[in-house]
Scaffold this motif. Structure first.
Motif, PDB file in Angstrom:
ATOM      1  N   GLY A 171       0.789  -1.222   0.000  1.00  0.00           N
ATOM      2  CA  GLY A 171       0.000   0.000   0.000  1.00  0.00           C
ATOM      3  C   GLY A 171       0.820   1.270   0.000  1.00  0.00           C
ATOM      4  N   GLN A 172       2.146   1.153  -0.095  1.00  0.00           N
ATOM      5  CA  GLN A 172       3.017   2.314  -0.120  1.00  0.00           C
ATOM      6  C   GLN A 172       3.736   2.404  -1.466  1.00  0.00           C
ATOM      7  N   ILE A 173       4.192   3.589  -1.789  1.00  0.00           N
ATOM      8  CA  ILE A 173       4.945   3.813  -3.018  1.00  0.00           C
ATOM      9  C   ILE A 173       6.354   4.259  -2.642  1.00  0.00           C
ATOM     10  N   PHE A 174       7.347   3.547  -3.159  1.00  0.00           N
ATOM     11  CA  PHE A 174       8.747   3.869  -2.905  1.00  0.00           C
ATOM     12  C   PHE A 174       9.386   4.318  -4.216  1.00  0.00           C
ATOM     13  N   ARG A 175      10.009   5.472  -4.195  1.00  0.00           N
ATOM     14  CA  ARG A 175      10.724   5.978  -5.359  1.00  0.00           C
ATOM     15  C   ARG A 175      12.212   6.074  -5.036  1.00  0.00           C
ATOM     16  N   SER A 176      13.032   5.638  -5.962  1.00  0.00           N
ATOM     17  CA  SER A 176      14.473   5.693  -5.750  1.00  0.00           C
ATOM     18  C   SER A 176      15.174   5.812  -7.092  1.00  0.00           C
ATOM     19  N   PRO A 177      16.421   6.267  -7.103  1.00  0.00           N
ATOM     20  CA  PRO A 177      17.143   6.455  -8.365  1.00  0.00           C
ATOM     21  C   PRO A 177      17.344   5.143  -9.109  1.00  0.00           C
ATOM     22  N   ALA A 178      17.454   5.246 -10.426  1.00  0.00           N
ATOM     23  CA  ALA A 178      17.741   4.092 -11.270  1.00  0.00           C
ATOM     24  C   ALA A 178      18.602   4.542 -12.443  1.00  0.00           C
ATOM     25  N   PHE A 179      19.294   3.574 -13.044  1.00  0.00           N
ATOM     26  CA  PHE A 179      20.154   3.838 -14.189  1.00  0.00           C
ATOM     27  C   PHE A 179      19.808   2.837 -15.294  1.00  0.00           C
ATOM     28  N   LEU A 180      19.772   3.296 -16.545  1.00  0.00           N
ATOM     29  CA  LEU A 180      19.527   2.424 -17.689  1.00  0.00           C
ATOM     30  C   LEU A 180      20.840   2.258 -18.445  1.00  0.00           C
ATOM     31  N   VAL A 181      21.499   1.130 -18.280  1.00  0.00           N
ATOM     32  CA  VAL A 181      22.782   0.900 -18.934  1.00  0.00           C
ATOM     33  C   VAL A 181      22.932  -0.577 -19.272  1.00  0.00           C
ATOM     34  N   HIS A 182      23.710  -0.853 -20.324  1.00  0.00           N
ATOM     35  CA  HIS A 182      24.069  -2.230 -20.676  1.00  0.00           C
ATOM     36  C   HIS A 182      22.825  -3.089 -20.915  1.00  0.00           C
ATOM     37  N   GLY A 183      21.725  -2.442 -21.333  1.00  0.00           N
ATOM     38  CA  GLY A 183      20.496  -3.179 -21.594  1.00  0.00           C
ATOM     39  C   GLY A 183      19.764  -3.639 -20.361  1.00  0.00           C
ATOM     40  N   VAL A 184      20.147  -3.132 -19.193  1.00  0.00           N
ATOM     41  CA  VAL A 184      19.492  -3.520 -17.948  1.00  0.00           C
ATOM     42  C   VAL A 184      19.162  -2.269 -17.135  1.00  0.00           C
ATOM     43  N   VAL A 185      18.343  -2.451 -16.111  1.00  0.00           N
ATOM     44  CA  VAL A 185      18.003  -1.373 -15.185  1.00  0.00           C
ATOM     45  C   VAL A 185      18.731  -1.630 -13.865  1.00  0.00           C
ATOM     46  N   VAL A 186      19.550  -0.672 -13.462  1.00  0.00           N
ATOM     47  CA  VAL A 186      20.185  -0.730 -12.145  1.00  0.00           C
ATOM     48  C   VAL A 186      19.292   0.067 -11.212  1.00  0.00           C
ATOM     49  N   TRP A 187      18.741  -0.577 -10.181  1.00  0.00           N
ATOM     50  CA  TRP A 187      17.783   0.100  -9.317  1.00  0.00           C
ATOM     51  C   TRP A 187      17.950  -0.403  -7.880  1.00  0.00           C
ATOM     52  N   ILE A 192      20.697   3.310  -5.393  1.00  0.00           N
ATOM     53  CA  ILE A 192      20.689   4.308  -4.324  1.00  0.00           C
ATOM     54  C   ILE A 192      22.111   4.575  -3.840  1.00  0.00           C
ATOM     55  N   LEU A 193      22.866   3.512  -3.639  1.00  0.00           N
ATOM     56  CA  LEU A 193      24.244   3.657  -3.176  1.00  0.00           C
ATOM     57  C   LEU A 193      25.080   4.416  -4.207  1.00  0.00           C
ATOM     58  N   LEU A 194      24.945   4.034  -5.482  1.00  0.00           N
ATOM     59  CA  LEU A 194      25.684   4.717  -6.536  1.00  0.00           C
ATOM     60  C   LEU A 194      25.311   6.194  -6.614  1.00  0.00           C
ATOM     61  N   SER A 195      24.013   6.459  -6.569  1.00  0.00           N
ATOM     62  CA  SER A 195      23.530   7.816  -6.716  1.00  0.00           C
ATOM     63  C   SER A 195      24.076   8.725  -5.615  1.00  0.00           C
ATOM     64  N   HIS A 196      24.053   8.247  -4.374  1.00  0.00           N
ATOM     65  CA  HIS A 196      24.572   9.050  -3.271  1.00  0.00           C
ATOM     66  C   HIS A 196      26.093   9.197  -3.342  1.00  0.00           C
ATOM     67  N   LEU A 197      26.767   8.154  -3.793  1.00  0.00           N
ATOM     68  CA  LEU A 197      28.212   8.244  -3.952  1.00  0.00           C
ATOM     69  C   LEU A 197      28.562   9.312  -4.982  1.00  0.00           C
ATOM     70  N   PHE A 198      27.868   9.299  -6.115  1.00  0.00           N
ATOM     71  CA  PHE A 198      28.116  10.302  -7.146  1.00  0.00           C
ATOM     72  C   PHE A 198      27.795  11.708  -6.629  1.00  0.00           C
ATOM     73  N   ASP A 199      26.705  11.835  -5.852  1.00  0.00           N
ATOM     74  CA  ASP A 199      26.364  13.130  -5.263  1.00  0.00           C
ATOM     75  C   ASP A 199      27.496  13.637  -4.376  1.00  0.00           C
ATOM     76  N   ASP A 200      27.981  12.766  -3.505  1.00  0.00           N
ATOM     77  CA  ASP A 200      28.984  13.179  -2.536  1.00  0.00           C
ATOM     78  C   ASP A 200      30.336  13.470  -3.188  1.00  0.00           C
ATOM     79  N   LEU A 201      30.603  12.833  -4.320  1.00  0.00           N
ATOM     80  CA  LEU A 201      31.843  13.102  -5.043  1.00  0.00           C
ATOM     81  C   LEU A 201      31.733  14.336  -5.930  1.00  0.00           C
ATOM     82  N   GLY A 202      30.524  14.882  -6.054  1.00  0.00           N
ATOM     83  CA  GLY A 202      30.317  16.038  -6.911  1.00  0.00           C
ATOM     84  C   GLY A 202      30.277  15.695  -8.385  1.00  0.00           C
TER      85      GLY A 202
END
Length: 224
Positions: A171-187, A192-202
């Protein structure tokens, strides 16, 4: 090259993905290896001044018949065994078992704060490493992994490859970052870990967070 790892991933996650607390009595320690290296012959399609075209990261696609996170793209890793000398040893051991990489070519840079993965009650330690001497990698056991592959980091940063994954559960909706690469979805956890790492590295480039895709959940065996 060396990655500027002075930045560290924040313990406070901004997505509701981690709202559910772990079961303290049954929590399982785990570790994953974020292994960055330089691609030999497949540079990025997208070009960004923040990273060189040949900087890449290693992924595995989990087998579709697994009971836990089937079919998901992940960093190599797994449970920390009693015989492991901590999370670093566990992350490297699991990566060797899953991809066949030569551990002598891996230089560990450090660890990020533990992150709870409530879906499977893991407390995961991300281990950052640089692939100083890349070795051939491939699926070691097809019962565990569907493929092993390397993705240019610049292509992950490409705003055209960024989405928000949407998961409806309980009954809940969760939204989180995803990447479309290599013909697959990284989600999920990995994205989430990748997205925050990239954020923190600028490294993160502005992208359209209104573009959503359904979370590509595979049904575990026996759920048909």
């Amino acid at each position: 090259m060396e990655l500027p790892m002075e930045q560290r991933l924040s313990v406070r996650e901004r997505e509701r993905w981690y709202d559910v607390a772990l079961d303290a009595e049954a929590v399982r320690p785990a570790a994953v290896l974020l292994l960055f290296g330089a691609l030999d012959d497949a540079p990025a399609h997208f070009h960004d001044s923040a990273v060189p075209d040949d900087l890449d990261v290693l992924f595995v696609e989990r087998a579709a018949n697994l009971s836990s996170h089937p079919g998901q793209v992940a960093f190599p890793g797994g449970s920390i065994d009693p015989d492991d000398d901590g999370p670093v040893a566990a992350a490297v051991r699991e990566s060797v078992e899953e991809t066949g990489l030569d551990a002598t070519g891996v230089e560990v840079l450090g660890v990020l704060p533990d992150i709870p993965l409530s879906v499977s009650n893991f407390l995961v330690t991300p281990v950052l490493a640089w692939w100083a001497s890349p070795s051939p990698v491939a699926v070691v056991d097809f019962a565990e992994s569907a493929q092993v592959f390397r993705v240019p980091v610049a292509d992950l940063l490409d705003p055209a490859n960024r989405r928000m994954s949407v998961l409806r559960r309980g009954g809940q909706i969760f939204r989180s970052p995803a990447f479309l690469v290599h013909g697959v979805v990284v989600w999920g956890f990995t994205a989430i870990l990748l997205s925050h790492l990239f954020d923190d590295l600028g490294w993160t480039l502005a992208w359209d967070t209104s573009q959503e895709i359904p979370a590509p959940i595979a049904s575990p065996p026996g759920d048909d």
